[in-house]
Design a protein around this motif. Sequence first.
Motif, PDB file in Angstrom:
ATOM      1  N   GLY A  68      41.377  79.226  50.619  1.00 44.95           N
ATOM      2  CA  GLY A  68      40.307  77.968  50.654  1.00 44.95           C
ATOM      3  C   GLY A  68      39.230  78.438  51.387  1.00 44.95           C
ATOM      4  O   GLY A  68      38.192  77.657  51.689  1.00 44.95           O
ATOM      5  N   ALA A  69      39.484  79.406  52.428  1.00 47.39           N
ATOM      6  CA  ALA A  69      38.246  79.902  53.324  1.00 47.39           C
ATOM      7  C   ALA A  69      38.424  81.413  53.339  1.00 47.39           C
ATOM      8  O   ALA A  69      38.662  82.077  54.470  1.00 47.39           O
ATOM      9  CB  ALA A  69      38.458  79.294  54.712  1.00 47.39           C
ATOM     10  N   ARG A  70      38.582  82.025  52.317  1.00 49.07           N
ATOM     11  CA  ARG A  70      38.624  83.609  52.123  1.00 49.07           C
ATOM     12  C   ARG A  70      37.529  84.459  52.866  1.00 49.07           C
ATOM     13  O   ARG A  70      36.316  83.869  52.716  1.00 49.07           O
ATOM     14  CB  ARG A  70      38.885  84.078  50.733  1.00 49.07           C
ATOM     15  N   ARG A  71      37.599  85.337  53.563  1.00 51.96           N
ATOM     16  CA  ARG A  71      36.749  86.058  54.262  1.00 51.96           C
ATOM     17  C   ARG A  71      36.755  87.608  53.812  1.00 51.96           C
ATOM     18  O   ARG A  71      37.499  88.285  53.514  1.00 51.96           O
ATOM     19  CB  ARG A  71      36.647  86.239  55.663  1.00 51.96           C
ATOM     20  N   GLY A  72      35.582  88.368  53.834  1.00 52.12           N
ATOM     21  CA  GLY A  72      35.362  89.796  53.738  1.00 52.12           C
ATOM     22  C   GLY A  72      35.270  90.348  55.097  1.00 52.12           C
ATOM     23  O   GLY A  72      35.185  89.728  55.978  1.00 52.12           O
TER      24      GLY A  72
ATOM     25  N   LEU B 168      32.654  84.235  55.491  1.00 48.02           N
ATOM     26  CA  LEU B 168      33.011  83.584  54.313  1.00 48.02           C
ATOM     27  C   LEU B 168      32.674  83.981  53.143  1.00 48.02           C
ATOM     28  O   LEU B 168      31.541  84.252  52.928  1.00 48.02           O
ATOM     29  CB  LEU B 168      33.115  81.861  54.396  1.00 48.02           C
ATOM     30  N   LEU B 169      33.336  84.214  52.033  1.00 45.39           N
ATOM     31  CA  LEU B 169      33.125  85.010  50.772  1.00 45.39           C
ATOM     32  C   LEU B 169      32.284  83.922  49.775  1.00 45.39           C
ATOM     33  O   LEU B 169      31.162  84.474  49.404  1.00 45.39           O
ATOM     34  CB  LEU B 169      34.020  85.339  49.918  1.00 45.39           C
ATOM     35  N   GLU B 170      32.720  82.737  49.580  1.00 42.68           N
ATOM     36  CA  GLU B 170      31.959  81.959  48.516  1.00 42.68           C
ATOM     37  C   GLU B 170      30.449  81.743  48.766  1.00 42.68           C
ATOM     38  O   GLU B 170      29.616  81.807  47.950  1.00 42.68           O
ATOM     39  CB  GLU B 170      32.691  80.642  48.492  1.00 42.68           C
ATOM     40  N   PRO B 171      30.217  81.597  50.256  1.00 43.77           N
ATOM     41  CA  PRO B 171      28.770  81.205  50.391  1.00 43.77           C
ATOM     42  C   PRO B 171      27.574  82.395  50.066  1.00 43.77           C
ATOM     43  O   PRO B 171      26.576  82.248  49.828  1.00 43.77           O
ATOM     44  CB  PRO B 171      28.683  80.933  51.978  1.00 43.77           C
TER      45      PRO B 171
END
Length: 410
Positions: free
Chosen positions: A98-102, A279-282
């Motif tokens: 839900g809060a995946r990061r690169g 965060l990836l999604e943003p």
Amino acid sequence: MEERIRDAAFWTRLKADMKEAAYGLGIDDIGVASPEPFTELKGRLIRHRELGYESGFEAKDIDRRTDPSLLFDEPLSIIAISVGYPSKLHNPPKSEPGARRGILSRSSWGEDYHTVLRSRLARLEAWLRERVPELRAESMVDTGELSDRAVAERAGIGWSGKNSFIMNRKHGTWIYLAEMITNLPLEPDSPIEDSCGSCTKCIDACPTGALVGPGQLNAQRCVSFVTQTKEMVSDELMRKIGNRLYGCDTCQIVCPVNKGINVTRHPEFKADPEQVKPLLEPLLDISNREYKERYGSNSSSWRGKKPIQRNAVIALGNFREKGAVPALVKVLRDDPRPVLRGTAAWSLGRIGGEAALQALKDALGTEEDPEARDVIGRAAAAAAAAAEALEASEALEAQEAGQEPASPHS
């Protein structure tokens, strides 16, 4: 200048004073190399090109990359410098469902190192000019035609490791390199003896096998290079990228020489955890303005936002982040760039599920770009096969439990 050139004692003192002043100028190591052609390097570069190992980012003229006299009129010495950078992130944010990061590689933490090292070279040039007003100098940072690593090795900054990085015992491989060609007759330093020995940890750990031998890198397979391209990435390499948004540190992280080294004295390279582990999604719908404000002073920004966005899409697929399906469907449906649409399809195929499969089927009916359409087709087939396998597995489990399998339409 002619009379001074004959004064060997003056140049010996100048070199000693320069080395003593280096730390105060913001330079961690300094050495002097002769300006003779890099004959051995030229042979390696020719073979490298013949084997197709170049990244495509290099200067094309191999002669100019290996002969300082083609870049500077009557060079007498090359001054090489190194500046260390941090290897550890203080209090890094967690990447979780839900809060995946690169992650950005350490060489892109903080301010763009090209800018920082140019300022260090400018300080050094000013210091030298105070003492030798007749100074002529040509400075280069990474984007110059000479090989920073070859110059640094010749100047005794470090030895060339099997991972193709210059390293030394003080700072490991966590160093930026730059050089200055001059008309100063400074005595060259001696190279450092190679200390890698029989260790092959970097070669063994390379995610894609890009280190094809000691000091030999096939850039076309190097994850660091691949993350900087703008094209569609192969299925194999997308899986290897993991959650890397820019660069790759694997061969440095496993290096025993680097153990315990973390250079923190240069404030310009202090990392913002939210910038280097975002965060990836943003990132999927970040505007040009937002991207420039957030990453414009960072060395990862030189290729623009497209590679970072594509890699964020890949990372979500590798995480199999189901919560990201709506965002990925939006990219697949609305993004004007075929590479992003195709990559989003690949990630949706990896994640699977009814919503992903339906979006892929819909996209097949509207996609006009041949490459993107091909990826969408393969992703849809993969998602459909996964759905069938899951349904079959659930039916088998139900049968073994003595239950009626659930109707797919119930």
